[in-house]
Design a protein around this motif. Structure first.
Motif, PDB file in Angstrom:
ATOM      1  N   ASP A 158      65.734  86.834  43.412  1.00 23.83           N
ATOM      2  CA  ASP A 158      64.478  86.104  43.631  1.00 23.83           C
ATOM      3  C   ASP A 158      64.764  84.668  44.067  1.00 23.83           C
ATOM      4  N   ARG A 159      65.805  84.092  43.474  1.00 23.12           N
ATOM      5  CA  ARG A 159      66.112  82.695  43.744  1.00 23.12           C
ATOM      6  C   ARG A 159      66.758  82.516  45.127  1.00 23.12           C
ATOM      7  N   HIS A 160      67.645  83.434  45.474  1.00 24.80           N
ATOM      8  CA  HIS A 160      68.475  83.175  46.656  1.00 24.80           C
ATOM      9  C   HIS A 160      68.325  84.185  47.795  1.00 24.80           C
ATOM     10  N   GLY A 161      67.502  85.218  47.566  1.00 24.62           N
ATOM     11  CA  GLY A 161      67.334  86.239  48.613  1.00 24.62           C
ATOM     12  C   GLY A 161      66.813  85.620  49.900  1.00 24.62           C
ATOM     13  N   SER A 162      65.800  84.744  49.758  1.00 25.75           N
ATOM     14  CA  SER A 162      65.200  84.152  50.961  1.00 25.75           C
ATOM     15  C   SER A 162      66.197  83.214  51.655  1.00 25.75           C
TER      16      SER A 162
ATOM     17  N   PHE B   7      74.233  91.300  48.534  1.00 24.93           N
ATOM     18  CA  PHE B   7      73.834  91.413  47.130  1.00 24.93           C
ATOM     19  C   PHE B   7      74.425  92.663  46.467  1.00 24.93           C
ATOM     20  N   VAL B   8      74.554  93.740  47.247  1.00 25.06           N
ATOM     21  CA  VAL B   8      75.192  94.929  46.666  1.00 25.06           C
ATOM     22  C   VAL B   8      76.644  94.608  46.301  1.00 25.06           C
ATOM     23  N   LYS B   9      77.313  93.903  47.202  1.00 21.55           N
ATOM     24  CA  LYS B   9      78.720  93.566  46.934  1.00 21.55           C
ATOM     25  C   LYS B   9      78.833  92.622  45.738  1.00 21.55           C
ATOM     26  N   LEU B  10      77.852  91.736  45.617  1.00 21.80           N
ATOM     27  CA  LEU B  10      77.833  90.813  44.485  1.00 21.80           C
ATOM     28  C   LEU B  10      77.674  91.607  43.186  1.00 21.80           C
ATOM     29  N   TRP B  11      76.768  92.584  43.226  1.00 20.01           N
ATOM     30  CA  TRP B  11      76.533  93.420  42.040  1.00 20.01           C
ATOM     31  C   TRP B  11      77.778  94.242  41.710  1.00 20.01           C
TER      32      TRP B  11
ATOM     33  N   THR C   6      65.949  74.412  55.459  1.00 18.89           N
ATOM     34  CA  THR C   6      65.406  74.754  56.788  1.00 18.89           C
ATOM     35  C   THR C   6      65.329  76.244  57.058  1.00 18.89           C
ATOM     36  N   CYS C   7      66.088  77.030  56.370  1.00 17.20           N
ATOM     37  CA  CYS C   7      66.195  78.440  56.777  1.00 17.20           C
ATOM     38  C   CYS C   7      65.441  79.424  55.894  1.00 17.20           C
ATOM     39  N   ARG C   8      65.081  79.034  54.700  1.00 19.47           N
ATOM     40  CA  ARG C   8      64.544  80.029  53.763  1.00 19.47           C
ATOM     41  C   ARG C   8      63.431  80.874  54.396  1.00 19.47           C
ATOM     42  N   THR C   9      63.577  82.168  54.385  1.00 18.41           N
ATOM     43  CA  THR C   9      62.570  83.084  54.909  1.00 18.41           C
ATOM     44  C   THR C   9      62.452  84.229  53.922  1.00 18.41           C
ATOM     45  N   VAL C  10      61.223  84.530  53.545  1.00 20.14           N
ATOM     46  CA  VAL C  10      61.067  85.586  52.535  1.00 20.14           C
ATOM     47  C   VAL C  10      61.419  86.934  53.153  1.00 20.14           C
ATOM     48  N   PRO C  11      62.371  87.653  52.585  1.00 18.80           N
ATOM     49  CA  PRO C  11      62.727  88.958  53.168  1.00 18.80           C
ATOM     50  C   PRO C  11      61.659  90.004  52.860  1.00 18.80           C
TER      51      PRO C  11
ATOM     52  N   SER D 210      60.827  95.649  51.177  1.00 13.47           N
ATOM     53  CA  SER D 210      61.592  96.906  51.201  1.00 13.47           C
ATOM     54  C   SER D 210      63.049  96.656  50.828  1.00 13.47           C
ATOM     55  N   VAL D 211      63.579  95.477  51.210  1.00 13.10           N
ATOM     56  CA  VAL D 211      64.982  95.190  50.894  1.00 13.10           C
ATOM     57  C   VAL D 211      65.142  95.105  49.381  1.00 13.10           C
ATOM     58  N   GLU D 212      64.179  94.399  48.760  1.00 18.58           N
ATOM     59  CA  GLU D 212      64.257  94.227  47.309  1.00 18.58           C
ATOM     60  C   GLU D 212      64.169  95.591  46.630  1.00 18.58           C
ATOM     61  N   ASN D 213      63.243  96.433  47.139  1.00 15.77           N
ATOM     62  CA  ASN D 213      63.082  97.751  46.516  1.00 15.77           C
ATOM     63  C   ASN D 213      64.361  98.562  46.633  1.00 15.77           C
ATOM     64  N   ARG D 214      64.948  98.523  47.850  1.00 14.42           N
ATOM     65  CA  ARG D 214      66.175  99.302  48.059  1.00 14.42           C
ATOM     66  C   ARG D 214      67.280  98.806  47.139  1.00 14.42           C
TER      67      ARG D 214
END
Lengths: 195, 1133
Positions: free
Chosen positions: A37-41, A65-69, B56-61, B64-68
């Motif tokens: 949640d913190r770093h995905g974006s 993130f998979v590799k991190l896990w 400058t770059c943060r973009t909400v993914p 579906s990525v989170e779910n996967r």
């Protein structure tokens, strides 16, 4: 208790979360979720900018993130900040991907910085303060330096290509980027000192 | 290594990710070498870059990525907990076995102490068992000479009853609801998707092809939907073939298509390779006829890996890489078209997310059939696989939008989930607890829901009483399962031990289980039929042929007999549950079984064997099969798979031997990797592997620029001495295999460097040519081509035409003794040398059939070079129609033969043609597209030079100056662009620019600045020097220089240059340039009002007349208009 400020528990640091996530149990899953949640974006944003392809960026985000896990890549607390480490991992993966496909695109400008970052209540005060100061520093950069930074930052372009695209000599580009980055690096170092 | 100061300069750019690979590596090397100052700076800048990225770059993914990701983490956690549970269980079982021995007092002291410690840890189960067994033992002891005491009898009875109770829960009893194990589960919630599929089938019956992409996560019912649609549609004279990719790392190239063809040929599992070949030959001949079969069958054979084909008379022999792949595609496309011409053809391809790259590219090549033939391709895949099926979806969307239909299966809604559960349990009214459980744990996934329903029935958690379903206390334990994997495993644990063993054994093979291999794995005495019946009844396996229905003419793609796991998730779960040692043992048994069952055609199973032996940790064997699989993949043009196998092979070799391995073997492996990389177009990386292989052969590869130059200074004189003293092309008996291997490496490295490494190209090419001198030409493949290419290199690099001619003479001699390929290679390179030298007569042209032969044999680079230069020659000679044909041929080289680099040639020659015709607007667009099509500096330099010329001709001097500045920047920063072919184009454009500047000054009657005069003279000198090395630029450069010198007042020099321009232009047949010479002569002579001057006895008006005639003949209207404008200027002057 009247008059006593209610103390919010401090949010866990990235290092705490990494340590918790390294134990593969329910708590680890929760910590890992918080990290995402913190770093995905952050990771996704960098990947999108480098790769220019949302699908590839999604893949890269998931992969990191998979590799991190799975602990295929490991962050060692104390050596660097987690965000810096995550940034370098993402950057290197993007550059490796670009090397494979050797694509280039037009230069993307840095996004509008008027949308202030760091308003996330989860983030700590150091991060918010640092973000604000970095935002301000970028906004205050001379136009020429901002353009140079924009052309070189996270684009997947070599600096030669960036200089050619801006129509300025290579040496000029290097000095402008260095000036801009030194200013930002100074602010980051100062904020760390304040911390 | 890079200097400290230079690294410091680059660190901010490194942090931002803005350096090329080489510079990145240099910075890393420097920092790793221990420079603390740079390390500190790098840390500071990386912190800064991370902060900049953060703001400058943060973009909400997408969610579906989170779910996967979360699903993946959950799955992983469940598998881990299962594993640790299993380990605990295994440990516990060991103690259970110790109970009776402890009771009898027959344990050793240490084991006894261990067991007592276990009891002391509080294991109630073992304590209870021990109490029970101690009673029994005591009773047995007292009963040795008497009647068994009542306690023993009661105890045994109790045990039997308890066992019977446990067993009772394993079999459905009277009152058990109708469960999913007895019939096919119903299809719920897929009505819309079914309608779409049926509509496509209906259209197919009318002759309309299409492509359907069916995307869904595992378990959502992709296979089921296809099965239902096909069986519901019924017999309409359709030919239906089904195929599947398997999730085995050691993939077989073109896997599902190989199986399609096997099924069409009707080859049996047990037949050997010879019979296979005969069946295929018959099938191909029947489909396409005898004549076409001669051209199709050899490529099908290469695809199947039967014919390694490097030599021989077969049309497929000697063809490699992309050209071979294209020919295979063409052959398979012909077969599919012929098949579809008989009956509308449905091809279903399942699990394409696991497809190998060769399959994906072949499918891409077959897609156009849906527009022209009654072919329906239904492909199913899981999302998130962009490099495999995602690529096909994007391609189909782009190229066949109207015929491409996408279906995305989503999880079932709650009401649909409940409906499916009702159908599965056979009751309209379900207990509320069941509904909640199915809804919560089922996640709308039909496979999950079925598993839950099955577990509810089998565990007896749901029973039927008085026509209604009732739940009991067992429901709670099912609700506690964390994942569907655990549910599957709970069902597996209820199987009989034999069935469990068979299931675990089969899971190692992948989703498809070959019956004969399974039997061999289980050994003699195993009743496979009996056990498989149980597994089918429990819906774990089904026979490979279950999909055949009487109403459809269906052929399974795989001709092997065997079974398929009902669902990929089941196989994955069972495999994941195996403990490491068991898994390794089973992999080994599987590999040995495959080796013994298919010993007559092992080549079909190299990939599988490599995978199994790797899983078994038998690295020697794994290495052997990885290398064989790589060779087989490379021979069938599946370069991506070959690369995978060779890399894995090298990795296992290094694990086995470390640094003490055999250098020649390592060199061969490096070479194989490099060739595979070359074939997939990864040129920079392949050069590194070629270098590594060359070093392993003991040949030095200079690392620094200085050592490279020093080596060059030794190599070049040696080459020239060898050439003039006659050591090239002569027979040498002392030539060793190592020499030949080394040369092959150097030769291929040069091929890659031609495009990817300008800085080393010249040096390494000369080193390779020097090495040719050591070789016996008869023992080196393509020796004629290599010597001819050496000749072309000397012309191309501008060193001298003398060595070129000598090399060509040697190559010509060899080509007379060699085959048709040798002649093609010689003639191509001879054409290049003549093009540079200035012998542009048509006697050097290559006949059309020879050119086609070269293409068919994979000499795509040579064909592309020939086409490009021939086209340029035609443009210069005013043969615009011929040039158009060659531009089209470049396009064909790209599209039909897959040689992407030809696209650049196509765009470049198009731009040149438009400039020659003075269609400047179109030419500008074409030049810009040419610039953008590739990323090489050479192309950019050529395109920018042409763009500058266009802007000059259009009198946009500002834009021209900009283009020239960009070109100059490339020239000064990139290495290896000093060759006349590249620099000549730039220098000629710059000369034109100077001329325009000078004429502008004259027009405005300004004094010409001294600085400009100096620049003009300097540029003239450089352009003239370059033009002497390349005929293409000669006439134009002489003409422009003549006009410049005229404007500067050097009339004698100008006349001398015009003389040269007219002579050279006449020799080369450059009609347009000659006409421009006449025009310039008229303009220059007419400007002299007093004492009129003549040239070659003609005055200004005579030259004007000649210019007009020539332009009229060429139809150059724009040039004629310009003459009218100049007339006004001349009159005004």
């Amino acid at each position: 208790l009247r008059g006593t400020a209610i103390q919010q528990p401090a949010p866990p640091s990235d290092e705490d979360l990494i340590t918790a996530a390294s134990v593969h149990d329910e708590n680890g899953v929760q910590a890992f979720g918080l990290l995402y949640d913190r770093h995905g974006s952050f990771v996704y944003g960098i990947a999108r900018r480098f790769l220019r392809d949302p699908r590839e960026a999604e893949d890269l985000l998931q992969d990191i993130f998979v590799k991190l896990w799975e602990r295929q890549i490991r962050f060692k607390p104390g050596k660097a900040r987690f965000t810096t480490w995550l940034y370098t991992v993402t950057r290197n993966r993007c550059l490796d991907k670009l090397k494979v496909s050797s694509r280039r695109g037009p230069i993307l400008p840095l996004p509008d910085l008027s949308v202030a970052q760091g308003d996330d209540p989860e983030s700590d005060s150091y991060a918010s303060e640092c973000c604000r100061r970095v935002c301000a520093a970028i906004a205050e950069l001379p136009e020429s330096q901002r353009k140079a930074l924009s052309a070189c930052a996270f684009q997947g372009l070599t600096h030669e290509a960036a200089a050619a695209a801006l129509g300025i000599p290579l040496g000029t580009l290097k000095s402008r980027v260095k000036a801009a980055m030194s200013k930002i690096a100074g602010i980051v170092a100062e904020s760390e000192g304040m911390e | 290594m890079m200097s400290h100061v230079r690294v410091q300069e680059l660190i901010p750019l490194y942090a931002l990710g803005s350096l090329g690979d080489e510079q990145r590596r240099s910075v890393e090397l420097h920092v790793e070498s221990g420079c603390e100052a740079c390390r500190g700076e790098l840390e500071a800048f990386e912190n800064a870059a991370a902060e900049v990225a953060s703001v400058t770059c943060r973009t909400v993914p997408p969610s579906s990525v989170e779910n996967r990701l979360k699903a993946r983490v959950r799955r992983d956690l469940a598998a881990r907990s299962k594993l640790s549970e299993r380990r605990r269980g295994e440990e516990h079982r060991r103690y259970e076995l110790l109970v009776p021995l402890y009771a009898l007092g027959s344990l050793s002291r240490s084991v006894r102490a261990e067991f007592e410690a276990h009891l002391a840890s509080g294991c109630r189960r073992c304590s209870a068992m021990l109490a029970e067994d101690e009673n029994t033992t005591a009773a047995l002891a007292s009963a040795t000479a008497h009647q068994p005491p009542r306690a023993v009898t009661e105890n045994l009875k109790a045990r039997i009853q308890r066992d019977a109770r446990e067993a009772e829960t394993l079999v459905p009893r009277a009152g058990t609801p109708r469960g999913p194990m007895t019939s096919n589960s119903p299809l719920v919630g897929r009505e819309q998707e079914m309608r779409l599929l049926r509509a496509r089938l209906a259209e197919l019956s009318k002759g309309e092809g299409a492509m359907v992409s069916l995307e869904a996560e595992a378990g959502l019912g992709k296979s089921r939907l296809i099965q239902e649609a096909l069986s519901e549609y019924g017999a309409q004279g359709l030919e239906i073939s089904m195929g599947r990719c398997v999730a085995v790392e050691g993939k077989v190239s073109y896997e599902p298509f190989v199986d399609v063809l096997k099924a069409w040929a009707g080859v049996a599992d047990a037949s050997d390779a010879r019979r296979h070949k005969a069946s295929f030959d018959a099938m191909v001949t029947e489909l396409v006829g005898e004549d076409a079969a001669a051209d199709v069958f050899p490529f099908v054979a290469r695809m199947l890996g039967w014919d390694q084909g490097r030599a021989g008379t077969s049309p497929a022999s000697g063809i490699e890489g992309v050209a071979l792949e294209r020919r295979i595609h063409e052959a398979v496309r012909t077969l599919f078209a012929a098949k579809a011409a008989r009956h509308p053809l449905v091809v279903t391809l399942e699990d394409l997310h696991w497809a190998d790259q060769s399959t994906i590219r072949l499918l891409e090549a077959l897609l156009p059939l849906v527009e022209t033939h009654p072919v329906l391709i239904v492909a199913s895949f899981r999302p998130g696989n962009d490099s495999t099926y995602g690529r096909i979806v994007a391609f189909a969307d782009r190229a066949f939008r109207l015929r491409h239909h996408r279906i995305e299966l989503r999880p079932l809604l709650r009401r649909q989930t409940v409906q499916l559960a009702r159908e599965l349990l056979g009751h309209e009214e379900l207990p509320e607890q069941v509904v909640r459980l199915v809804d919560r744990k089922g996640e709308g996934n039909p496979f999950f829901i079925e598993e839950i329903a099955r577990t509810l029935v089998q565990s007896g958690a749901v029973v039927e009483e008085a026509g209604r379903l009732r739940v009991n206390e067992r429901l709670a334990s099912i609700a506690n399962y964390g994942s569907v994997g655990e549910l599957v495993m709970s069902r597996v644990s209820r199987l009989t031990p034999q069935a469990r063993r068979v299931l675990e054994t089969a899971s190692v093979m992948g989703r498809q289980v070959y019956r004969r291999v399974l039997e061999a794995m289980l050994g003699e005495g195993a009743d496979v039929d009996e056990v498989v019946r149980e597994l089918q009844a429990e819906r774990f396996l089904r026979p490979m042929s279950t999909r055949q229905t009487p109403v459809l003419k269906v052929r399974r793609l795989s001709a092997e007999s065997g079974f398929v796991f009902e669902h990929a998730l089941t196989q994955e779960t069972v495999l994941a549950s195996l403990a490491g040692a068991d898994r390794r043992r089973l992999h080994r048994i599987c590999a040995e079984a495959v080796e013994s069952v298919y010993k007559h055609r092992l080549q079909d199973f190299y990939g599988l064997l490599a995978y199994q032996y790797t899983g078994a940790r038998c690295l020697e064997k794994a290495n052997e099969y990885l290398c064989k699989a790589g060779e087989a993949a490379a021979a069938s043009a599946a370069s991506a798979e070959a690369l995978y196998f060779f890399r894995e092979g090298y990795r296992t070799y290094k694990i086995l031997h470390g640094s003490s391995g055999d250098k020649e073997t390592e060199a061969r492996l490096e070479r194989d990797i490099a060739l595979a990389l070359l074939n997939v177009g990864n040129l920079s990386e392949c050069i590194e592997h070629f270098n590594a292989a060359i070093r392993l052969y003991g040949e030095p590869v200079p690392r620094s620029a200085w050592s490279m130059r020093l080596k060059f200074l030794r190599d070049l004189p040696a080459v020239l001495a060898g050439l003039y003293l006659g050591s090239f092309g002569t027979d040498k008996s002392s030539c060793s295999e190592r020499d030949n291997a080394l040369f092959e490496l150097m030769y291929n490295r040069c091929r890659a460097q031609n495009i990817a490494d300008d800085s080393r190209r010249t040096f390494d090419t000369v080193a390779a040519i020097r090495h040719v001198g050591h070789l016996d030409p008869s023992s080196v493949e393509n020796s004629t081509g290599i010597l001819a290419a050496a000749g072309a290199f000397f012309a191309f690099s501008g060193i001298s035409f003398g060595p070129s001619r000598r090399f060509l003479a040697i190559a010509e001699k060899l080509s007379r003794q060699g085959g048709r390929s040798d002649r093609f290679l010689y003639r191509t390179m001879a054409f290049v040398v003549r093009f540079f030298e200035g012998d542009w007569s048509s006697r050097h042209d290559i006949a059309e059939e020879d050119f086609e032969y070269g293409l068919r044999h994979g000499f795509l680079w040579d064909a592309d070079v020939y086409l490009g230069m021939n086209c340029e020659r035609n443009i210069h000679q005013g043969e615009y129609e011929k040039a158009e044909l060659q531009i089209e041929a470049c396009g064909e080289l790209c599209e039909r033969w897959g040689y992407d680099f030809a696209r650049s040639n196509q765009l470049g020659t198009r731009a040149h043609l438009l400039v020659a015709q003075r269609r400047l607007e179109e030419a500008r667009e074409a030049a810009i597209r040419w610039h953008e099509v590739r990323n090489e500096d050479q192309i950019h330099l050529l395109a920018l030079s042409l763009l500058a010329k266009i802007e000059c001709l259009d009198h946009n001097l500002g834009a021209a100056a900009d283009a020239l500045a960009r070109a100059e920047h490339i020239r000064s920063h990139a290495r290896g662009l000093h060759f006349p072919f590249y620099s000549g184009a730039y220098l000629t454009s710059r000369l034109l620019f100077r001329l325009q500047e000078l004429e502008e000054s004259h027009r405005s009657q300004r004094t010409v600045p001294v600085r400009l005069v100096r620049r003009v003279r300097r540029d003239c000198r450089r352009a003239l020097a370059s033009a002497r090395k390349i005929a293409r630029d000669r006439t134009e450069t002489f003409r422009l220089a003549a006009r410049l010198y005229w404007l500067l007042g050097s009339r004698t020099r100008a006349f001398r240059l015009w003389e040269q321009a007219l002579d050279v232009g006449g020799q080369l047949g450059e009609k347009a340039e000659l006409a421009r010479c006449y025009r310039d002569l008229w303009r220059s002579l007419a400007s002299v009002k007093t004492n009129p001057v003549t040239f070659r006895g003609r005055d200004a008006s005579a030259w004007l007349e000649r210019a007009i005639d020539a332009f009229v003949q060429l139809g150059a209207e724009r040039e004629l208009e310009e003459i009218d404008k100049f007339k006004v200027e001349v009159r005004a002057a």
